[in-house]
Design a protein around this motif. Structure first.
Motif, PDB file in Angstrom:
ATOM      1  N   THR A   7     -14.368   4.910 -18.676  1.00  0.00           N
ATOM      2  CA  THR A   7     -13.681   4.044 -17.726  1.00  0.00           C
ATOM      3  C   THR A   7     -13.640   4.714 -16.361  1.00  0.00           C
ATOM      4  N   PRO A   8     -14.114   4.051 -15.318  1.00  0.00           N
ATOM      5  CA  PRO A   8     -14.067   4.680 -13.993  1.00  0.00           C
ATOM      6  C   PRO A   8     -12.625   4.874 -13.522  1.00  0.00           C
ATOM      7  N   THR A   9     -12.392   5.960 -12.839  1.00  0.00           N
ATOM      8  CA  THR A   9     -11.052   6.297 -12.364  1.00  0.00           C
ATOM      9  C   THR A   9     -11.010   6.283 -10.842  1.00  0.00           C
ATOM     10  N   LEU A  10     -10.005   5.598 -10.319  1.00  0.00           N
ATOM     11  CA  LEU A  10      -9.751   5.569  -8.894  1.00  0.00           C
ATOM     12  C   LEU A  10      -8.654   6.565  -8.558  1.00  0.00           C
ATOM     13  N   LEU A  11      -8.926   7.445  -7.596  1.00  0.00           N
ATOM     14  CA  LEU A  11      -7.902   8.322  -7.057  1.00  0.00           C
ATOM     15  C   LEU A  11      -7.440   7.719  -5.735  1.00  0.00           C
ATOM     16  N   LEU A  12      -6.195   7.264  -5.695  1.00  0.00           N
ATOM     17  CA  LEU A  12      -5.631   6.683  -4.491  1.00  0.00           C
ATOM     18  C   LEU A  12      -4.775   7.740  -3.799  1.00  0.00           C
ATOM     19  N   VAL A  13      -5.285   8.251  -2.693  1.00  0.00           N
ATOM     20  CA  VAL A  13      -4.662   9.385  -2.006  1.00  0.00           C
ATOM     21  C   VAL A  13      -3.612   8.884  -1.005  1.00  0.00           C
ATOM     22  N   GLY A  14      -2.443   9.496  -1.042  1.00  0.00           N
ATOM     23  CA  GLY A  14      -1.417   9.172  -0.057  1.00  0.00           C
ATOM     24  C   GLY A  14      -0.430   8.123  -0.497  1.00  0.00           C
ATOM     25  N   GLY A  15      -0.707   7.441  -1.624  1.00  0.00           N
ATOM     26  CA  GLY A  15       0.226   6.438  -2.113  1.00  0.00           C
ATOM     27  C   GLY A  15       0.550   5.424  -1.047  1.00  0.00           C
ATOM     28  N   ALA A  16       1.828   5.105  -0.904  1.00  0.00           N
ATOM     29  CA  ALA A  16       2.280   4.139   0.089  1.00  0.00           C
ATOM     30  C   ALA A  16       3.516   4.665   0.790  1.00  0.00           C
ATOM     31  N   ARG A  17       3.642   4.339   2.059  1.00  0.00           N
ATOM     32  CA  ARG A  17       4.909   4.574   2.741  1.00  0.00           C
ATOM     33  C   ARG A  17       5.911   3.554   2.213  1.00  0.00           C
ATOM     34  N   ALA A  18       7.171   3.909   2.235  1.00  0.00           N
ATOM     35  CA  ALA A  18       8.211   3.031   1.695  1.00  0.00           C
ATOM     36  C   ALA A  18       8.591   1.959   2.708  1.00  0.00           C
ATOM     37  N   ILE A  19       7.587   1.200   3.143  1.00  0.00           N
ATOM     38  CA  ILE A  19       7.792   0.054   4.019  1.00  0.00           C
ATOM     39  C   ILE A  19       6.983  -1.104   3.442  1.00  0.00           C
ATOM     40  N   PRO A  20       7.378  -2.361   3.710  1.00  0.00           N
ATOM     41  CA  PRO A  20       6.720  -3.497   3.043  1.00  0.00           C
ATOM     42  C   PRO A  20       5.214  -3.570   3.248  1.00  0.00           C
ATOM     43  N   LEU A  21       4.722  -3.347   4.469  1.00  0.00           N
ATOM     44  CA  LEU A  21       3.283  -3.468   4.719  1.00  0.00           C
ATOM     45  C   LEU A  21       2.488  -2.491   3.880  1.00  0.00           C
ATOM     46  N   SER A  22       2.851  -1.222   3.922  1.00  0.00           N
ATOM     47  CA  SER A  22       2.126  -0.195   3.183  1.00  0.00           C
ATOM     48  C   SER A  22       2.198  -0.440   1.689  1.00  0.00           C
ATOM     49  N   SER A  23       3.372  -0.795   1.209  1.00  0.00           N
ATOM     50  CA  SER A  23       3.545  -1.053  -0.216  1.00  0.00           C
ATOM     51  C   SER A  23       2.727  -2.254  -0.665  1.00  0.00           C
ATOM     52  N   ASP A  24       2.715  -3.311   0.133  1.00  0.00           N
ATOM     53  CA  ASP A  24       1.967  -4.516  -0.222  1.00  0.00           C
ATOM     54  C   ASP A  24       0.473  -4.218  -0.317  1.00  0.00           C
ATOM     55  N   MET A  25      -0.053  -3.472   0.648  1.00  0.00           N
ATOM     56  CA  MET A  25      -1.471  -3.134   0.615  1.00  0.00           C
ATOM     57  C   MET A  25      -1.795  -2.280  -0.610  1.00  0.00           C
ATOM     58  N   THR A  26      -0.918  -1.332  -0.929  1.00  0.00           N
ATOM     59  CA  THR A  26      -1.172  -0.441  -2.056  1.00  0.00           C
ATOM     60  C   THR A  26      -1.085  -1.179  -3.377  1.00  0.00           C
ATOM     61  N   VAL A  27      -0.135  -2.086  -3.509  1.00  0.00           N
ATOM     62  CA  VAL A  27      -0.035  -2.896  -4.725  1.00  0.00           C
ATOM     63  C   VAL A  27      -1.299  -3.724  -4.906  1.00  0.00           C
ATOM     64  N   GLN A  28      -1.796  -4.326  -3.834  1.00  0.00           N
ATOM     65  CA  GLN A  28      -3.034  -5.091  -3.941  1.00  0.00           C
ATOM     66  C   GLN A  28      -4.214  -4.191  -4.301  1.00  0.00           C
ATOM     67  N   ALA A  29      -4.256  -3.003  -3.702  1.00  0.00           N
ATOM     68  CA  ALA A  29      -5.347  -2.080  -4.010  1.00  0.00           C
ATOM     69  C   ALA A  29      -5.348  -1.688  -5.480  1.00  0.00           C
ATOM     70  N   LEU A  30      -4.183  -1.430  -6.038  1.00  0.00           N
ATOM     71  CA  LEU A  30      -4.085  -1.058  -7.449  1.00  0.00           C
ATOM     72  C   LEU A  30      -4.369  -2.247  -8.364  1.00  0.00           C
ATOM     73  N   THR A  31      -3.887  -3.415  -7.997  1.00  0.00           N
ATOM     74  CA  THR A  31      -4.125  -4.612  -8.801  1.00  0.00           C
ATOM     75  C   THR A  31      -5.608  -4.935  -8.866  1.00  0.00           C
ATOM     76  N   GLN A  32      -6.294  -4.833  -7.746  1.00  0.00           N
ATOM     77  CA  GLN A  32      -7.723  -5.139  -7.732  1.00  0.00           C
ATOM     78  C   GLN A  32      -8.533  -4.077  -8.460  1.00  0.00           C
ATOM     79  N   ALA A  33      -8.039  -2.854  -8.496  1.00  0.00           N
ATOM     80  CA  ALA A  33      -8.691  -1.828  -9.316  1.00  0.00           C
ATOM     81  C   ALA A  33      -8.529  -2.147 -10.798  1.00  0.00           C
ATOM     82  N   ARG A  34      -7.349  -2.564 -11.177  1.00  0.00           N
ATOM     83  CA  ARG A  34      -7.088  -2.898 -12.578  1.00  0.00           C
ATOM     84  C   ARG A  34      -7.970  -4.053 -13.028  1.00  0.00           C
TER      85      ARG A  34
END
Length: 413
Positions: A7-34
């Motif tokens: 199974t390919p593994t994605l390393l997402l560096v830096g996570g998300a800042r605790a603000i809505p924009l950053s979190s929303d982008m990161t959630v989408q990035a993880l969802t699309q990886a899944r």
């Protein structure tokens, strides 16, 4: 079914800042990886990981790693690979994580941009020097250690000028200087005592170009029209996508941006390139090796139905990219920020009606009754945003403006 070893593994560096924009982008990035069957390992500062439970819930693994320390994430990743882990794709949302992303991809043998290319575009004067050497029109710029060096640059060039940090984001410390007497005040606005930039002001409407790389070549998704507060500050308060441009102008912008990205040595991931349209043509501004902020990712998803912005990056990194699809905007989208007059906020009216509008893609209000509203000098001074989708850019722009105008802020000076 694929095993953990295949199974390919994605390393997402830096996570998300605790603000809505950053979190929303990161959630989408993880969802699309899944959706692509990828395992996800998210690294970031411990406080940021703790402050984004929605990111931790989607990640298969999280590790506290400080991406801001040079080489730190790359060294950590090498140790993990030596211990038996694998990272097939390395990606990051945050601007300040991009150097670590490139260093880490190189360290583990994953696809990625050369670290020196990312360092070059992070240092705005170095990026301008490369573009100028390649024949792209650029404003004169100088890295200054102090007021005396800045004053010397002003004496040698035609004003007005821009004073800004060499490496920052969110319009922090960026201001316009109309006359040399205003230089000390502009320097006082800088966020640190580090060397800073002074450059010639470029007069013309501003745009940005959004896209990603496929098979090493830039794919342009859309051009975004921007609106900013009046000088001396340059905070963005409105976006419309796609920009309504003459086809010949659009082609010229796309050609210059594509050529510039290639000249700068970029070849993987997303990009966000700023520019001006002047009477003499296109003048390129800052170049970013990541997607644009200010909810442009939501606007793109509406304008190009079926687009998975982050998933397209993973497909390219894994050799799965399909370049045959139509990635041109078929609809319009707009974002509009709310900037009430300064003072103490005593009431907000009409917000619930705006949030309930069926065309709203996202709406957020960060101010509450009792807060002090500041003049808009940087992005964090904005108090809310409305993002809408429509059939055309003009309709989206009009609707976003109408909805924002319908919210009434009662302020005591």
């Amino acid at each position: 079914m694929p095993t953990e070893l295949t199974t390919p593994t994605l390393l997402l560096v830096g996570g998300a800042r605790a603000i809505p924009l950053s979190s929303d982008m990161t959630v989408q990035a993880l969802t699309q990886a899944r959706r692509r069957g990828m395992r996800t390992h998210v690294t970031g500062e411990a406080a940021s990981l703790a402050g984004t439970p929605e990111v931790r819930a989607l990640a298969d693994i999280t590790s506290a790693v400080d991406f801001a320390r040079p080489g730190n994430t790359a060294e950590w990743a090498r140790d993990r690979v030596a211990a038996g882990d694998r990272f097939d794709a390395v990606f990051g949302i945050q601007e300040m994580a991009q150097v670590s992303v490139a260093e880490t991809a190189e360290a583990v043998g994953a696809p990625g941009n050369p670290p020196e290319a990312i360092r070059r575009i992070r240092a705005k004067d170095a990026c301008r020097a490369v573009l100028a050497a390649e024949g792209f029109p650029q404003p004169a710029v100088r890295l200054c250690a102090d007021r005396a060096e800045a004053a010397a640059f002003l004496a040698e060039t035609a004003g007005p000028w821009i004073v800004k940090p060499r490496d920052a984001m969110g319009s922090i410390g960026v201001s316009q200087v109309f006359e040399p007497a205003r230089l000390p005040a502009a320097i006082e606005l800088l966020p640190s005592d580090d060397p800073f930039l002074v450059e010639e002001f470029v007069d013309g409407p501003e745009y940005s170009v959004e896209g990603f790389f496929q098979n090493g070549k830039p794919t342009i998704l859309a051009i975004t029209a921007k609106e900013k507060v009046a000088p001396p500050f340059f905070v963005e308060v409105g976006h419309v996508l796609p920009a309504e441009l003459d086809p010949a102008v659009r082609i010229e912008i796309e050609q210059q941006v594509g050529d510039a990205l290639t000249a700068l040595g970029l070849r993987f991931g997303g990009f966000h390139v700023e520019l001006w349209l002047t009477p003499s043509g296109v003048v390129l501004g800052e170049v970013h090796g990541r997607f644009g902020g200010d909810w442009i990712h939501r606007m793109l998803a509406h304008a190009i139905p079926g687009l998975e912005l982050f998933g397209a990056i993973y497909d390219d990194m894994l050799g799965r990219a399909d370049t045959s699809g139509d990635l041109r905007p078929a609809r319009g989208a707009a974002a509009r920020y709310m900037i009430p007059p300064p003072g103490r906020l005593t009431a907000i009216e009409g917000w619930d009606e705006v949030r309930a509008h069926p065309a709203v893609l996202y709406a957020d209000l960060t101010a509450k009754v009792g807060d002090r509203i500041n003049p808009v000098h940087k992005s964090s001074d904005r108090v809310g945003v409305v993002v809408v989708g429509a059939e055309t850019p003009a309709a989206a722009r009009e609707l976003a403006s109408e909805l924002v105008s319908s919210v009434r802020f009662v302020v005591e000076s």
